[in-house]
Write an enzyme that holds these catalytic residues in place. Structure first.
Site, PDB file in Angstrom:
ATOM      1  CG  HIS A  15       4.790  12.277  38.676  1.00 52.72           C
ATOM      2  ND1 HIS A  15       3.609  11.802  39.237  1.00 52.72           N
ATOM      3  CD2 HIS A  15       4.587  13.468  38.175  1.00 52.72           C
ATOM      4  CE1 HIS A  15       2.904  13.025  39.475  1.00 52.72           C
ATOM      5  NE2 HIS A  15       3.603  14.074  38.926  1.00 52.72           N
ATOM      6  CD  GLU A  16       7.355  16.179  36.872  1.00 47.56           C
ATOM      7  OE1 GLU A  16       6.670  16.713  36.171  1.00 47.56           O
ATOM      8  OE2 GLU A  16       7.318  15.931  38.083  1.00 47.56           O
ATOM      9  CG  HIS A  22       2.509  16.305  34.716  1.00 47.35           C
ATOM     10  ND1 HIS A  22       1.125  16.339  35.234  1.00 47.35           N
ATOM     11  CD2 HIS A  22       3.145  16.415  36.018  1.00 47.35           C
ATOM     12  CE1 HIS A  22       1.215  16.181  36.577  1.00 47.35           C
ATOM     13  NE2 HIS A  22       2.424  16.165  36.946  1.00 47.35           N
ATOM     14  CG  HIS A  31      -0.753  16.154  40.212  1.00 45.71           C
ATOM     15  ND1 HIS A  31      -0.259  17.285  40.715  1.00 45.71           N
ATOM     16  CD2 HIS A  31       0.390  15.655  39.616  1.00 45.71           C
ATOM     17  CE1 HIS A  31       1.078  17.436  40.623  1.00 45.71           C
ATOM     18  NE2 HIS A  31       1.270  16.481  39.977  1.00 45.71           N
TER      19      HIS A  31
END
Lengths: 79, 365
Positions: B117-118, B121, B127
């Protein structure tokens, strides 16, 4: 100083959450009742998470605020 | 995406792990990071190169509270990690909260999933509001390839496709409860709440709350399959039985009962039955009806055995509902039978269809 009530705890949690993830500025909240800015930010959050958009700190909204999550803001302009 | 669609200009991106969490072996952290970067390189032309010293595009570290970027962590739970979008200096850097417990399984927080997930980014993804997407901001555990169509569409619009991207099988998008074409896999009560299963998700509906809550099945019950065929609650035994294929699981609240999964044939079904379409416990009789294709069976919960005289035809015994059903529920003498996009309210004693509604009226649509 009086002990914080359950309602104060909820409001503090919500304020902290909205400041961190929805760019709510500090110092704009009413001392005794939820300010318009906060209602607006709650609505923004509820809409993002596909919750019922009420602008109120209902149980579903608070439960979601308590969940473990990523620290990057959801909808704010990236700073 | 972040404003201005921030992205890396090169297709080779460097990373460096500056310190390690004591929660896992060093090799496990390396593996989690490697696998998490791989998730994104599978669907884009991006390649990742590990540096052992110096400045990398993505600097990976574990820290607690204030850890050097004036963006402090908050102790256990709450905030798990954060990452910066592509850019110079801190851009791309990924920080994990050392106050969390990092694991390589479904307990506490799975480092691979949080890292994937990170890194989303760090590559320029913001998101997603799709609860099935990896880029959804709330942590949930899942197995298999973690990207959904939404994640893949997002990253590919920044970097383009990987010629081999057809090899990956994205996670399904979260179903929309008010989609008029919505069909239901299974429905059951669970201690006063209604649980509605659809694909790899379920909705939890509390009688006093208007808005149902949507979650991934795997994030609540990692031990049961990611998709459910049928489910029912036996409130006297305080268990919910979940069916998938020829196996069944028993849940006591949110815990899986020991000794499960078991084969559905233990209930007395013939081996030719490979799947149960729907199941419902009739409180007034203490019997559970199990629907399979065009037939149904009656299971006596007290005796723990099938009633004789079954299977019987659905079409004959439930006139007006057709010959197959997807899900079933029972409330106060009424059976609620779901097939395709339709829900039949059926008076069990009078053997009559009382109302026909859309399946998703159950979800307050």
């Amino acid at each position: 100083k009086p002990l914080p009530t359950e309602e104060t705890d909820k409001r503090l949690l919500a304020e902290q959450y909205l400041k961190r993830y929805y760019g709510m500025q500090a110092g704009l909240q009413g001392k005794t009742k939820t300010s318009d800015v906060m209602h607006e930010k709650i609505r923004e959050m509820q809409s993002f998470f596909r919750l019922e958009v009420t602008g109120q700190l209902d149980d579903n909204t608070l439960e979601l605020m308590k969940k473990a999550r990523c620290g990057v803001p959801d909808a704010a302009e990236y700073n | 995406h972040f404003p201005r669609d921030l992205k890396w200009q090169n297709s080779i991106i460097t990373f460096r792990i500056t310190n390690y969490t004591p929660d896992l072996e060093k090799e496990d952290v390396d593996q989690a990071v490697h696998n998490a970067l791989n998730v994104w390189s599978k669907v884009t032309p991006l390649k990742f190169k590990k540096l052992r010293e110096g400045d990398a595009d993505i600097m990976i570290s574990f820290g607690r509270k204030e850890h050097g970027d004036f963006n402090p962590f908050d102790g256990p739970e709450g905030l798990l990690a954060h990452a910066y979008p592509p850019g110079n200096g801190i851009g791309g850097d990924t920080h994990f909260d050392e106050d969390e417990t990092w694991t390589k399984d479904s307990h506490a927080f799975n480092l691979f999933l949080v890292a994937a997930h990170e890194f989303g980014h760090a590559l320029g993804m913001a998101h997603s509001s799709d609860p099935g997407a990896l880029m959804y901001p709330v942590y949930s555990y899942s197995r298999g390839f973690p990207l959904s169509e939404d994640d893949i569409k997002g990253i590919q619009s920044l970097y383009g496709l990987n010629p081999d991207h057809r090899k990956v099988k994205p996670k399904p998008e979260a179903p929309n409860k008010c989609d008029p074409m919505l069909t239901i896999d299974a429905v059951t009560e669970l201690r006063g709440e209604t649980i509605i299963f659809k694909d790899s998700f379920y909705w939890r509906l509390h009688p006093q709350v208007v808005e149902p809550e949507q979650n991934l099945i795997k994030s609540t019950w990692p031990e049961i399959p990611g998709k459910v065929d049928a489910a029912y609650e036996n409130p006297e035994k305080d268990v919910v039985i979940i069916f998938r294929g020829i196996k069944m699981w028993a849940l006591n609240g949110y815990n899986v009962v020991e000794g499960y999964p078991k084969y559905i044939h233990k209930l007395g079904l013939p081996k030719s039955i490979r799947k149960i379409d729907a199941a419902v416990y009739i409180r007034d009789t203490g019997k559970t009806l199990l629907f399979t294709d065009e037939d149904y069976w009656s299971y006596n919960e007290q005796r723990g055995a099938m009633d004789s005289g079954y299977p019987r035809s659905i079409e004959v015994d439930f006139p007006g509902i057709g010959d197959e059903i997807d899900a079933a529920a029972y409330h106060y003498g009424y059976l609620y039978l779901y097939h395709d996009q339709v829900q039949f309210e059926y008076n069990y004693s009078a053997q009559k269809v009382i109302r026909i509604m859309r399946a998703n009226s159950l979800l307050n649509c």
